[in-house]
Design a protein around this motif. Structure first.
Motif, PDB file in Angstrom:
ATOM      1  N   VAL A   1     -27.455  -8.601   2.598  1.00  7.04           N
ATOM      2  CA  VAL A   1     -28.048  -7.291   2.291  1.00  7.04           C
ATOM      3  C   VAL A   1     -27.134  -6.189   2.809  1.00  7.04           C
ATOM      4  O   VAL A   1     -26.815  -6.138   4.003  1.00  7.04           O
ATOM      5  N   GLY A   2     -26.690  -5.325   1.914  1.00  8.47           N
ATOM      6  CA  GLY A   2     -25.777  -4.251   2.281  1.00  8.47           C
ATOM      7  C   GLY A   2     -26.509  -2.955   2.555  1.00  8.47           C
ATOM      8  O   GLY A   2     -27.226  -2.449   1.688  1.00  8.47           O
ATOM      9  N   LEU A   3     -26.340  -2.432   3.731  1.00 10.01           N
ATOM     10  CA  LEU A   3     -26.991  -1.185   4.133  1.00 10.01           C
ATOM     11  C   LEU A   3     -25.942  -0.179   4.583  1.00 10.01           C
ATOM     12  O   LEU A   3     -25.595  -0.118   5.758  1.00 10.01           O
ATOM     13  N   PRO A   4     -25.417   0.630   3.644  1.00  9.74           N
ATOM     14  CA  PRO A   4     -25.703   0.576   2.212  1.00  9.74           C
ATOM     15  C   PRO A   4     -24.676  -0.283   1.462  1.00  9.74           C
ATOM     16  O   PRO A   4     -23.660  -0.692   2.031  1.00  9.74           O
ATOM     17  N   HIS A   5     -24.940  -0.514   0.169  1.00 10.17           N
ATOM     18  CA  HIS A   5     -23.936  -1.121  -0.706  1.00 10.17           C
ATOM     19  C   HIS A   5     -22.732  -0.189  -0.753  1.00 10.17           C
ATOM     20  O   HIS A   5     -22.894   1.032  -0.765  1.00 10.17           O
ATOM     21  N   PRO A   6     -21.505  -0.722  -0.765  1.00  8.85           N
ATOM     22  CA  PRO A   6     -20.336   0.174  -0.743  1.00  8.85           C
ATOM     23  C   PRO A   6     -20.283   1.145  -1.909  1.00  8.85           C
ATOM     24  O   PRO A   6     -19.821   2.284  -1.754  1.00  8.85           O
ATOM     25  N   ASP A   7     -20.774   0.732  -3.080  1.00  6.62           N
ATOM     26  CA  ASP A   7     -20.737   1.644  -4.218  1.00  6.62           C
ATOM     27  C   ASP A   7     -21.835   2.704  -4.129  1.00  6.62           C
ATOM     28  O   ASP A   7     -21.726   3.754  -4.755  1.00  6.62           O
ATOM     29  N   ALA A   8     -22.873   2.443  -3.348  1.00  4.91           N
ATOM     30  CA  ALA A   8     -23.846   3.505  -3.060  1.00  4.91           C
ATOM     31  C   ALA A   8     -23.219   4.539  -2.148  1.00  4.91           C
ATOM     32  O   ALA A   8     -23.469   5.737  -2.280  1.00  4.91           O
ATOM     33  N   MET A   9     -22.372   4.087  -1.204  1.00  4.46           N
ATOM     34  CA  MET A   9     -21.650   5.035  -0.353  1.00  4.46           C
ATOM     35  C   MET A   9     -20.823   5.986  -1.194  1.00  4.46           C
ATOM     36  O   MET A   9     -20.789   7.196  -0.954  1.00  4.46           O
ATOM     37  N   VAL A  10     -20.165   5.431  -2.209  1.00  2.00           N
ATOM     38  CA  VAL A  10     -19.348   6.254  -3.101  1.00  2.00           C
ATOM     39  C   VAL A  10     -20.236   7.151  -3.942  1.00  2.00           C
ATOM     40  O   VAL A  10     -20.002   8.358  -4.082  1.00  2.00           O
ATOM     41  N   GLY A  11     -21.300   6.580  -4.520  1.00  2.00           N
ATOM     42  CA  GLY A  11     -22.153   7.327  -5.440  1.00  2.00           C
ATOM     43  C   GLY A  11     -22.855   8.497  -4.799  1.00  2.00           C
ATOM     44  O   GLY A  11     -22.924   9.588  -5.371  1.00  2.00           O
TER      45      GLY A  11
ATOM     46  N   GLN B   1     -31.424   8.192  -8.211  1.00  2.00           N
ATOM     47  CA  GLN B   1     -30.990   6.810  -7.992  1.00  2.00           C
ATOM     48  C   GLN B   1     -30.374   6.234  -9.257  1.00  2.00           C
ATOM     49  O   GLN B   1     -29.318   5.589  -9.219  1.00  2.00           O
ATOM     50  N   GLN B   2     -31.001   6.476 -10.395  1.00  2.00           N
ATOM     51  CA  GLN B   2     -30.484   5.934 -11.663  1.00  2.00           C
ATOM     52  C   GLN B   2     -29.147   6.567 -12.031  1.00  2.00           C
ATOM     53  O   GLN B   2     -28.206   5.877 -12.420  1.00  2.00           O
ATOM     54  N   LYS B   3     -29.027   7.891 -11.862  1.00  2.00           N
ATOM     55  CA  LYS B   3     -27.807   8.579 -12.269  1.00  2.00           C
ATOM     56  C   LYS B   3     -26.631   8.285 -11.334  1.00  2.00           C
ATOM     57  O   LYS B   3     -25.477   8.426 -11.724  1.00  2.00           O
ATOM     58  N   LEU B   4     -26.914   7.847 -10.106  1.00  2.00           N
ATOM     59  CA  LEU B   4     -25.845   7.566  -9.152  1.00  2.00           C
ATOM     60  C   LEU B   4     -25.533   6.078  -9.054  1.00  2.00           C
ATOM     61  O   LEU B   4     -24.961   5.613  -8.080  1.00  2.00           O
ATOM     62  N   GLY B   5     -25.904   5.330 -10.082  1.00  2.00           N
ATOM     63  CA  GLY B   5     -25.459   3.938 -10.182  1.00  2.00           C
ATOM     64  C   GLY B   5     -26.540   2.896 -10.103  1.00  2.00           C
ATOM     65  O   GLY B   5     -26.274   1.707 -10.317  1.00  2.00           O
ATOM     66  N   GLY B   6     -27.776   3.289  -9.787  1.00  2.00           N
ATOM     67  CA  GLY B   6     -28.865   2.339  -9.754  1.00  2.00           C
ATOM     68  C   GLY B   6     -28.941   1.479  -8.503  1.00  2.00           C
ATOM     69  O   GLY B   6     -29.740   0.551  -8.437  1.00  2.00           O
ATOM     70  N   TYR B   7     -28.114   1.781  -7.507  1.00  2.00           N
ATOM     71  CA  TYR B   7     -28.127   0.991  -6.268  1.00  2.00           C
ATOM     72  C   TYR B   7     -29.342   1.363  -5.416  1.00  2.00           C
ATOM     73  O   TYR B   7     -29.963   2.402  -5.611  1.00  2.00           O
ATOM     74  N   ASP B   8     -29.663   0.467  -4.474  1.00  2.00           N
ATOM     75  CA  ASP B   8     -30.754   0.768  -3.557  1.00  2.00           C
ATOM     76  C   ASP B   8     -30.473   2.075  -2.826  1.00  2.00           C
ATOM     77  O   ASP B   8     -29.316   2.372  -2.477  1.00  2.00           O
ATOM     78  N   ILE B   9     -31.517   2.851  -2.591  1.00  2.01           N
ATOM     79  CA  ILE B   9     -31.367   4.087  -1.834  1.00  2.01           C
ATOM     80  C   ILE B   9     -30.821   3.748  -0.453  1.00  2.01           C
ATOM     81  O   ILE B   9     -31.257   2.780   0.178  1.00  2.01           O
TER      82      ILE B   9
END
Length: 346
Positions: free
Chosen positions: A90-100, A281-289
Protein backbone atom coordinates in the motif's frame (compact mmCIF):
# COMPACT_ATOMS: atom_id res chain seq x y z
CA UNK A 1 2.03 -9.15 10.50
CA UNK A 2 4.14 -7.26 7.98
CA UNK A 3 5.64 -3.85 8.68
CA UNK A 4 4.66 -0.30 7.84
CA UNK A 5 7.81 1.39 6.55
CA UNK A 6 8.40 5.13 6.67
CA UNK A 7 10.83 6.40 4.05
CA UNK A 8 13.08 9.30 4.96
CA UNK A 9 16.35 10.62 3.55
CA UNK A 10 19.40 11.44 5.63
CA UNK A 11 20.31 15.09 6.22
CA UNK A 12 18.43 18.27 5.53
CA UNK A 13 17.13 21.17 7.59
CA UNK A 14 13.86 19.39 8.42
CA UNK A 15 15.50 16.88 10.79
CA UNK A 16 15.67 16.83 14.57
CA UNK A 17 18.54 15.74 16.81
CA UNK A 18 17.66 12.07 16.23
CA UNK A 19 18.10 12.48 12.46
CA UNK A 20 14.39 12.12 11.72
CA UNK A 21 11.72 14.57 10.69
CA UNK A 22 10.03 15.72 13.87
CA UNK A 23 6.67 14.26 12.83
CA UNK A 24 7.94 10.83 11.72
CA UNK A 25 8.67 9.08 15.00
CA UNK A 26 5.38 10.20 16.59
CA UNK A 27 3.58 8.37 13.77
CA UNK A 28 5.84 5.32 14.11
CA UNK A 29 5.33 5.19 17.86
CA UNK A 30 1.57 5.66 17.52
CA UNK A 31 1.38 2.65 15.19
CA UNK A 32 3.49 0.54 17.54
CA UNK A 33 1.21 1.52 20.42
CA UNK A 34 -1.74 0.29 18.36
CA UNK A 35 -0.11 -3.11 17.86
CA UNK A 36 1.52 -2.64 14.43
CA UNK A 37 5.14 -3.05 13.44
CA UNK A 38 6.64 0.14 12.02
CA UNK A 39 10.12 1.41 11.29
CA UNK A 40 12.03 4.03 9.32
CA UNK A 41 14.29 3.35 6.34
CA UNK A 42 16.54 6.08 4.95
CA UNK A 43 16.43 5.87 1.17
CA UNK A 44 19.83 5.83 -0.52
CA UNK A 45 19.92 5.36 -4.27
CA UNK A 46 23.08 3.26 -3.90
CA UNK A 47 21.13 0.83 -1.68
CA UNK A 48 17.99 0.84 -3.80
CA UNK A 49 18.04 -2.88 -4.63
CA UNK A 50 18.69 -3.87 -1.02
CA UNK A 51 15.81 -1.67 0.13
CA UNK A 52 13.52 -3.01 -2.59
CA UNK A 53 14.17 -6.61 -1.59
CA UNK A 54 13.63 -5.83 2.10
CA UNK A 55 10.34 -4.11 1.33
CA UNK A 56 9.02 -6.97 -0.79
CA UNK A 57 9.84 -9.45 1.98
CA UNK A 58 8.72 -7.44 5.01
CA UNK A 59 6.37 -4.54 4.21
CA UNK A 60 2.62 -4.23 3.86
CA UNK A 61 2.69 -0.45 3.33
CA UNK A 62 5.01 2.52 3.04
CA UNK A 63 4.61 6.15 4.08
CA UNK A 64 6.81 8.53 2.09
CA UNK A 65 8.32 11.34 4.18
CA UNK A 66 10.73 12.61 1.54
CA UNK A 67 10.50 15.82 -0.48
CA UNK A 68 11.32 14.44 -3.95
CA UNK A 69 12.71 17.74 -5.17
CA UNK A 70 15.51 17.51 -2.60
CA UNK A 71 16.31 13.86 -3.23
CA UNK A 72 19.34 12.49 -5.07
CA UNK A 73 17.90 9.61 -7.06
CA UNK A 74 14.34 10.94 -7.40
CA UNK A 75 13.70 8.94 -10.59
CA UNK A 76 14.96 5.73 -8.99
CA UNK A 77 12.94 6.38 -5.83
CA UNK A 78 9.71 6.85 -7.76
CA UNK A 79 10.41 3.78 -9.91
CA UNK A 80 10.91 1.69 -6.77
CA UNK A 81 7.70 2.98 -5.21
CA UNK A 82 5.74 2.13 -8.37
CA UNK A 83 7.11 -1.40 -8.30
CA UNK A 84 6.23 -1.81 -4.64
CA UNK A 85 2.66 -0.68 -5.34
CA UNK A 86 2.43 -3.12 -8.26
CA UNK A 87 3.36 -5.91 -5.84
CA UNK A 88 0.47 -5.02 -3.54
CA UNK A 89 2.28 -2.88 -1.00
CA UNK A 90 0.00 0.00 0.00
CA UNK A 91 1.53 3.28 -1.14
CA UNK A 92 0.91 6.32 1.03
CA UNK A 93 0.86 8.06 -1.30
CA UNK A 94 1.25 6.36 -4.68
CA UNK A 95 4.18 8.07 -6.47
CA UNK A 96 1.97 9.20 -9.34
CA UNK A 97 -0.45 10.76 -6.85
CA UNK A 98 2.52 12.75 -5.55
CA UNK A 99 3.04 14.02 -9.08
CA UNK A 100 -0.66 14.55 -9.80
CA UNK A 101 -1.47 16.53 -6.66
CA UNK A 102 1.93 18.12 -6.11
CA UNK A 103 2.86 19.48 -9.53
CA UNK A 104 1.81 23.05 -10.20
CA UNK A 105 0.11 22.11 -13.48
CA UNK A 106 -2.56 20.24 -11.50
CA UNK A 107 -4.35 23.60 -11.58
CA UNK A 108 -4.58 23.54 -15.38
CA UNK A 109 -6.40 20.21 -15.20
CA UNK A 110 -9.11 21.85 -13.07
CA UNK A 111 -9.87 24.96 -15.15
CA UNK A 112 -13.27 23.62 -16.19
CA UNK A 113 -14.34 23.68 -12.53
CA UNK A 114 -15.10 26.73 -10.40
CA UNK A 115 -11.90 26.12 -8.43
CA UNK A 116 -9.45 27.57 -10.97
CA UNK A 117 -9.78 30.52 -13.40
CA UNK A 118 -10.16 29.50 -17.04
CA UNK A 119 -7.23 31.72 -18.03
CA UNK A 120 -4.70 29.55 -16.19
CA UNK A 121 -1.94 28.07 -18.35
CA UNK A 122 1.04 25.76 -18.11
CA UNK A 123 4.19 26.34 -20.17
CA UNK A 124 6.48 23.41 -20.88
CA UNK A 125 8.45 25.08 -23.68
CA UNK A 126 9.76 28.58 -24.25
CA UNK A 127 7.82 28.68 -27.51
CA UNK A 128 4.51 28.18 -25.68
CA UNK A 129 5.55 30.75 -23.08
CA UNK A 130 6.33 33.43 -25.66
CA UNK A 131 3.13 32.68 -27.57
CA UNK A 132 0.63 32.88 -24.70
CA UNK A 133 2.04 34.94 -21.82
CA UNK A 134 2.18 38.38 -23.57
CA UNK A 135 -1.48 37.87 -24.54
CA UNK A 136 -2.51 36.92 -21.00
CA UNK A 137 -0.62 39.86 -19.46
CA UNK A 138 -2.51 42.30 -21.68
CA UNK A 139 -5.75 41.57 -19.80
CA UNK A 140 -4.70 41.39 -16.14
CA UNK A 141 -1.84 41.10 -13.70
CA UNK A 142 -0.35 37.61 -13.64
CA UNK A 143 1.39 35.23 -11.26
CA UNK A 144 4.05 32.89 -12.63
CA UNK A 145 4.93 29.83 -10.56
CA UNK A 146 7.83 27.51 -11.17
CA UNK A 147 7.25 23.80 -10.57
CA UNK A 148 10.34 23.45 -8.38
CA UNK A 149 11.46 25.48 -5.38
CA UNK A 150 9.85 26.34 -2.08
CA UNK A 151 9.13 29.24 0.29
CA UNK A 152 8.00 31.41 -2.61
CA UNK A 153 11.17 31.10 -4.68
CA UNK A 154 10.43 31.45 -8.38
CA UNK A 155 6.88 32.72 -7.84
CA UNK A 156 6.48 36.14 -9.44
CA UNK A 157 3.71 38.72 -9.56
CA UNK A 158 3.91 40.50 -12.92
CA UNK A 159 2.45 43.98 -13.49
CA UNK A 160 2.70 46.39 -16.38
CA UNK A 161 4.93 49.32 -15.45
CA UNK A 162 4.04 51.39 -18.51
CA UNK A 163 1.06 51.80 -20.81
CA UNK A 164 0.49 49.52 -23.78
CA UNK A 165 -1.03 50.84 -27.05
CA UNK A 166 -4.82 50.45 -26.98
CA UNK A 167 -4.71 48.64 -30.33
CA UNK A 168 -2.27 45.98 -29.06
CA UNK A 169 -3.37 42.33 -29.07
CA UNK A 170 -0.50 41.39 -26.75
CA UNK A 171 2.05 43.16 -24.60
CA UNK A 172 5.13 44.13 -26.67
CA UNK A 173 8.31 42.43 -25.49
CA UNK A 174 9.98 45.82 -25.02
CA UNK A 175 7.39 46.87 -22.39
CA UNK A 176 8.66 47.65 -18.90
CA UNK A 177 7.19 45.34 -16.25
CA UNK A 178 7.26 45.24 -12.45
CA UNK A 179 8.16 41.82 -11.02
CA UNK A 180 7.68 40.96 -7.33
CA UNK A 181 9.01 37.64 -6.04
CA UNK A 182 7.03 35.86 -3.32
CA UNK A 183 10.19 34.67 -1.59
CA UNK A 184 10.71 38.04 0.11
CA UNK A 185 8.42 40.48 -1.78
CA UNK A 186 11.39 42.21 -3.40
CA UNK A 187 10.74 44.14 -6.63
CA UNK A 188 12.65 44.09 -9.90
CA UNK A 189 11.96 46.01 -13.12
CA UNK A 190 12.56 44.30 -16.45
CA UNK A 191 11.61 44.51 -20.09
CA UNK A 192 9.07 41.78 -20.72
CA UNK A 193 11.15 39.87 -23.27
CA UNK A 194 14.26 39.91 -21.08
CA UNK A 195 12.33 38.67 -18.04
CA UNK A 196 10.81 35.86 -20.08
CA UNK A 197 14.29 34.76 -21.15
CA UNK A 198 15.31 34.86 -17.46
CA UNK A 199 12.43 32.47 -16.76
CA UNK A 200 13.92 29.83 -19.06
CA UNK A 201 15.66 28.41 -15.97
CA UNK A 202 12.25 27.39 -14.64
CA UNK A 203 11.14 25.64 -17.84
CA UNK A 204 14.24 23.67 -18.82
CA UNK A 205 15.31 20.49 -17.06
CA UNK A 206 13.48 17.56 -15.53
CA UNK A 207 9.93 18.43 -14.41
CA UNK A 208 10.46 22.02 -15.58
CA UNK A 209 7.39 24.15 -16.21
CA UNK A 210 5.77 27.46 -15.42
CA UNK A 211 2.15 27.90 -14.40
CA UNK A 212 0.55 31.25 -15.26
CA UNK A 213 -2.63 32.41 -13.56
CA UNK A 214 -4.30 35.76 -12.88
CA UNK A 215 -3.20 37.66 -9.79
CA UNK A 216 -5.95 37.76 -7.15
CA UNK A 217 -5.81 41.05 -5.18
CA UNK A 218 -7.64 39.57 -2.20
CA UNK A 219 -4.51 37.58 -1.37
CA UNK A 220 -3.89 40.58 0.92
CA UNK A 221 -6.73 39.23 3.08
CA UNK A 222 -4.82 35.99 3.47
CA UNK A 223 -4.33 32.57 1.96
CA UNK A 224 -6.34 29.71 3.47
CA UNK A 225 -4.56 26.36 3.71
CA UNK A 226 -6.54 23.20 4.42
CA UNK A 227 -4.50 20.42 6.02
CA UNK A 228 -6.19 17.25 4.83
CA UNK A 229 -6.02 13.75 6.31
CA UNK A 230 -7.27 11.91 3.23
CA UNK A 231 -10.77 13.39 2.75
CA UNK A 232 -11.00 15.04 6.18
CA UNK A 233 -9.77 18.57 6.96
CA UNK A 234 -7.96 18.50 10.30
CA UNK A 235 -7.00 22.15 10.56
CA UNK A 236 -6.96 25.41 8.65
CA UNK A 237 -4.04 27.83 8.49
CA UNK A 238 -4.91 31.43 7.65
CA UNK A 239 -1.74 33.02 6.23
CA UNK A 240 -1.90 36.81 5.92
CA UNK A 241 0.87 38.57 3.96
CA UNK A 242 2.96 41.26 5.62
CA UNK A 243 1.83 44.86 5.39
CA UNK A 244 3.21 46.86 2.48
CA UNK A 245 2.16 47.79 -1.01
CA UNK A 246 4.23 45.10 -2.71
CA UNK A 247 3.74 42.29 -0.19
CA UNK A 248 1.68 39.37 -1.47
CA UNK A 249 3.62 36.35 -0.24
CA UNK A 250 1.99 34.09 2.36
CA UNK A 251 5.20 32.44 3.55
CA UNK A 252 6.63 32.80 7.05
CA UNK A 253 9.99 33.74 5.52
CA UNK A 254 8.44 36.82 3.91
CA UNK A 255 6.85 37.98 7.17
CA UNK A 256 3.33 36.61 6.76
CA UNK A 257 1.31 36.08 9.93
CA UNK A 258 -0.12 32.59 10.53
CA UNK A 259 -3.30 31.80 12.43
CA UNK A 260 -4.50 28.26 13.10
CA UNK A 261 -8.27 27.81 12.93
CA UNK A 262 -10.62 24.89 13.57
CA UNK A 263 -12.28 23.73 10.32
CA UNK A 264 -15.73 24.81 11.56
CA UNK A 265 -14.72 28.45 10.98
CA UNK A 266 -14.36 27.76 7.25
CA UNK A 267 -17.45 25.61 6.79
CA UNK A 268 -18.53 27.00 3.40
CA UNK A 269 -15.09 26.60 1.83
CA UNK A 270 -14.71 23.08 3.20
CA UNK A 271 -18.22 21.95 2.20
CA UNK A 272 -17.73 23.18 -1.37
CA UNK A 273 -14.27 21.64 -1.63
CA UNK A 274 -15.26 18.23 -0.26
CA UNK A 275 -18.17 18.11 -2.70
CA UNK A 276 -15.67 18.42 -5.55
CA UNK A 277 -13.11 15.92 -4.24
CA UNK A 278 -14.37 13.02 -6.42
CA UNK A 279 -14.00 15.23 -9.51
CA UNK A 280 -10.52 16.36 -8.43
CA UNK A 281 -9.47 12.77 -7.77
CA UNK A 282 -10.65 11.67 -11.22
CA UNK A 283 -9.00 14.56 -13.08
CA UNK A 284 -5.67 14.05 -11.28
CA UNK A 285 -5.30 10.42 -12.32
CA UNK A 286 -7.82 8.46 -10.28
CA UNK A 287 -5.33 7.50 -7.57
CA UNK A 288 -6.29 7.18 -3.92
CA UNK A 289 -6.48 10.52 -2.16
CA UNK A 290 -3.12 11.11 -0.43
CA UNK A 291 -2.71 10.39 3.26
CA UNK A 292 -1.54 13.90 4.20
CA UNK A 293 -1.91 16.79 1.80
CA UNK A 294 -2.76 20.48 1.63
CA UNK A 295 -4.91 22.70 -0.55
CA UNK A 296 -4.34 26.47 -0.59
CA UNK A 297 -7.12 28.92 -1.43
CA UNK A 298 -7.35 32.66 -2.12
CA UNK A 299 -10.51 34.73 -1.74
CA UNK A 300 -12.08 36.18 -4.87
CA UNK A 301 -15.39 37.80 -5.76
CA UNK A 302 -17.81 36.25 -8.27
CA UNK A 303 -20.02 38.07 -10.78
CA UNK A 304 -22.76 38.41 -8.16
CA UNK A 305 -20.45 40.07 -5.65
CA UNK A 306 -20.26 36.97 -3.48
CA UNK A 307 -17.13 35.53 -1.91
CA UNK A 308 -15.61 32.61 -3.75
CA UNK A 309 -12.44 30.61 -3.21
CA UNK A 310 -9.79 30.00 -5.86
CA UNK A 311 -7.43 27.04 -5.57
CA UNK A 312 -3.86 28.28 -5.79
CA UNK A 313 -1.81 25.18 -5.05
CA UNK A 314 -1.84 21.66 -3.64
CA UNK A 315 0.95 19.63 -2.06
CA UNK A 316 1.18 16.01 -0.97
CA UNK A 317 4.85 15.07 -1.30
CA UNK A 318 5.88 15.47 2.32
CA UNK A 319 3.34 17.53 4.22
CA UNK A 320 4.41 18.08 7.81
CA UNK A 321 2.48 18.66 11.00
CA UNK A 322 5.33 19.46 13.39
CA UNK A 323 3.32 22.24 15.03
CA UNK A 324 0.57 19.77 15.94
CA UNK A 325 2.22 16.47 16.78
CA UNK A 326 -0.92 15.43 18.68
CA UNK A 327 -2.31 14.51 15.24
CA UNK A 328 0.04 11.51 15.08
CA UNK A 329 -2.51 9.14 16.58
CA UNK A 330 -5.19 10.22 14.06
CA UNK A 331 -2.71 9.78 11.21
CA UNK A 332 -1.84 6.30 12.50
CA UNK A 333 -5.54 5.39 12.56
CA UNK A 334 -5.87 6.57 8.96
CA UNK A 335 -2.84 4.51 7.88
CA UNK A 336 -4.41 1.44 9.45
CA UNK A 337 -7.72 2.23 7.72
CA UNK A 338 -5.98 2.51 4.33
CA UNK A 339 -4.34 -0.89 4.78
CA UNK A 340 -7.63 -2.49 5.89
CA UNK A 341 -9.47 -1.04 2.88
CA UNK A 342 -6.90 -2.44 0.47
CA UNK A 343 -7.03 -5.85 2.12
CA UNK A 344 -10.81 -5.94 1.83
CA UNK A 345 -10.55 -5.24 -1.91
CA UNK A 346 -7.85 -7.85 -2.52
Amino acid sequence: MKKIIFFEVAGGTDKGENGHRKDTMPMVNALIAKGYEAEVIFFDVEKREEIRQYMLANACAYVSRINPGNLVGEVEYFAMLRELCEHGIVGLPHPDAMVGYGAKDALVKLTDSNLVPTDTYAYYTMSDFFYQFPKALLHNERVLKQNRGSTGEGIWRIQLAEAVPTSATEVPLSTKIKCTEAKDNHVEYWKLGEFMLFCEQYIIGQNGMLVDMPFLPRIKEGEIRLLMLRNTPVNVVHKKPAEGANAFSATLFSGAQYRYDPPILWEKLITDFLAQLPMIQQKLGGYDIPLLWTADFILDTDDNGQDTYILGEMNCSCVGFTSELSLASKVADEIIACISEKRSLA
